[in-house]
Design a protein around this motif. Structure first.
Motif, short mmCIF file in Angstrom:
data_model
loop_
_atom_site.label_atom_id
_atom_site.label_comp_id
_atom_site.label_asym_id
_atom_site.label_seq_id
_atom_site.Cartn_x
_atom_site.Cartn_y
_atom_site.Cartn_z
N PRO A 251 19.38 -59.83 28.25
CA PRO A 251 18.58 -59.65 29.46
C PRO A 251 18.04 -58.23 29.52
O PRO A 251 18.53 -57.33 28.83
N GLU A 252 17.04 -58.03 30.33
CA GLU A 252 16.48 -56.69 30.47
C GLU A 252 17.42 -55.83 31.31
O GLU A 252 17.57 -56.03 32.50
N LEU A 253 18.07 -54.89 30.66
CA LEU A 253 18.98 -53.99 31.36
C LEU A 253 18.94 -52.64 30.66
O LEU A 253 19.39 -52.49 29.53
N LEU A 254 18.37 -51.67 31.33
CA LEU A 254 18.28 -50.32 30.79
C LEU A 254 19.32 -49.44 31.46
O LEU A 254 19.45 -49.44 32.68
N GLN A 255 20.08 -48.72 30.67
CA GLN A 255 21.02 -47.77 31.24
C GLN A 255 20.89 -46.44 30.52
O GLN A 255 20.52 -46.38 29.34
N ASN A 256 21.19 -45.38 31.22
CA ASN A 256 21.16 -44.05 30.64
C ASN A 256 22.53 -43.73 30.07
O ASN A 256 23.50 -43.54 30.81
#
Length: 374
Positions: A251-256
């Protein structure tokens, strides 16, 4: 930040390093507190499609030693996995093909015509592809990994650092390559002709199988999977064991992911290693690795991949190539106190299960060439 490591690794500028560590820890503690206060607890995880329904259950053949089942991945063998992909999964944003590999075979490393105690992987590559039919056109091929990245098989006569548990490797594919609502066929093989038996090739991991046939072997290829439909493509079926081939839908999940190099110390005396302590903050970190560069532009991996904390890496100066010409030909080589030093840049990298990649700030260091007799 620049750090000079003289006389084989003497650390200077320690006050700045301690200040950096203090600020770094303070900032990350603040980020963690803010995340908790904002109730950021809901995470959408990737979906792993494999016959065992659990990618961690593939523990046979590819770990350690013992019987390998003759389950090698090579030039003259393609592994084929049939997977039905439901129509309702088409809303995922990214997809990856994967296989769990281990027990890569190694060969002696020679230096100046003499054998050393080091070993390196037999060079080669592993490819993977997906198709709605039992033919895989070259436009769909994806490089899964080079053999140098696969954990080594043990040696009864030598101590080898690169031995480890088999690991999953993933290659990104376009969502459009997947045929939702029907069977898909994933192929795994090598284009390297020397990988042609268990003595030279990596081993694919396995789980216990069943009588529902969805895995196959074809031993009639020569570096190229079947390009056209043939009734013999799926002639050898597998039932007792199931090969570790999977599709990962993300799934689309962006984390720093926050990475910092926190400190440096001495390592093994015999190899004069230097140890670098790093901090990696983020959810579900899959693996981390260390990179070096001579120009801060072209980077290459150095040392072993780490799959769990603590994230501590080592540089072995004996495995770094020192050019034997003057600094007029090598701008990264400097003369300091009558010794030749190599200037290099280092950084720590990490990736999470959503395939987000992060890199630390670069650190500039100088390494003395103790073999120089000036």
């Amino acid at each position: 930040m620049r750090i000079s490591l003289r006389n084989g690794w003497k650390l200077i500028n320690s006050i700045k390093l301690l200040f950096f560590i203090s600020i770094y820890i303070l900032l990350n503690l603040t980020n963690l507190i803010n995340a908790q206060s904002n109730n950021q607890t809901t995470i959408s995880y990737p979906l792993y499609l494999c016959s065992a329904n659990n990618p961690n259950d593939y523990r046979l053949f590819a770990n350690g030693g013992g019987w390998d089942g003759f389950w090698y991945v090579g030039y003259n063998r393609v592994w084929i996995k049939k997977i039905f992909i439901p129509e309702n999964l088409s809303n995922y944003k990214t997809a990856f093909l994967g296989a769990k590999l281990g027990r890569m075979k190694s060969q002696q490393v020679y230096k100046n015509g003499k054998a050393t105690l080091d070993k390196e992987a037999i060079p080669g590559d592993i490819y993977i592809a997906i198709s709605s039919t039992i033919s895989w056109q070259k436009s769909t091929w994806k490089l899964l990994t080079f053999t140098s990245e696969i954990p080594f098989e043990g040696d009864s006569e030598l101590a080898i650092e690169q031995i480890g548990e088999s690991q999953w490797f993933w290659a990104k594919i376009p969502i459009s390559d997947i045929s939702f609502g029907q069977d898909n066929y994933i192929a795994l093989w090598s284009t390297s002709s020397y990988l042609n038996n268990t003595a030279n090739s990596p081993i694919i991991a396995a789980a216990w199988g069943d009588k529902d046939t969805n895995s196959f072997i074809n031993d009639e290829i020569r570096g190229i999977p079947p390009q056209h439909f043939s009734t013999t493509t799926l002639k050898s079926t597998l039932t007792v064991f199931d090969p570790a081939i999977a599709l990962k839908l993300v799934p689309e999940l962006l984390q720093n992911i926050t990475i910092g190099i926190m400190g440096i110390s001495n390592g093994e005396k015999i190899s004069e290693k230097k140890v670098f302590y790093s901090s990696i903050l983020g959810n579900e970190i899959e693996k981390a690795w260390f990179e070096i560069s001579e120009d801060n532009k072209n980077w290459k991996k150095h040392g072993l991949t780490i799959y769990t904390s603590p994230y501590i890496f080592s540089i072995n100066p004996k495995k770094l190539a020192f050019e034997k010409h003057g600094k007029e030909n090598n701008k990264n080589q400097h003369e300091i106190s009558n010794n030749l030093f190599l200037r290099i840049f280092i950084r720590v990298c990490a990736i999470d299960i959503w395939e987000n990649i992060a890199k630390s700030d670069t650190l500039e260091i100088f390494i003395v060439d103790k073999t120089d007799k000036k």
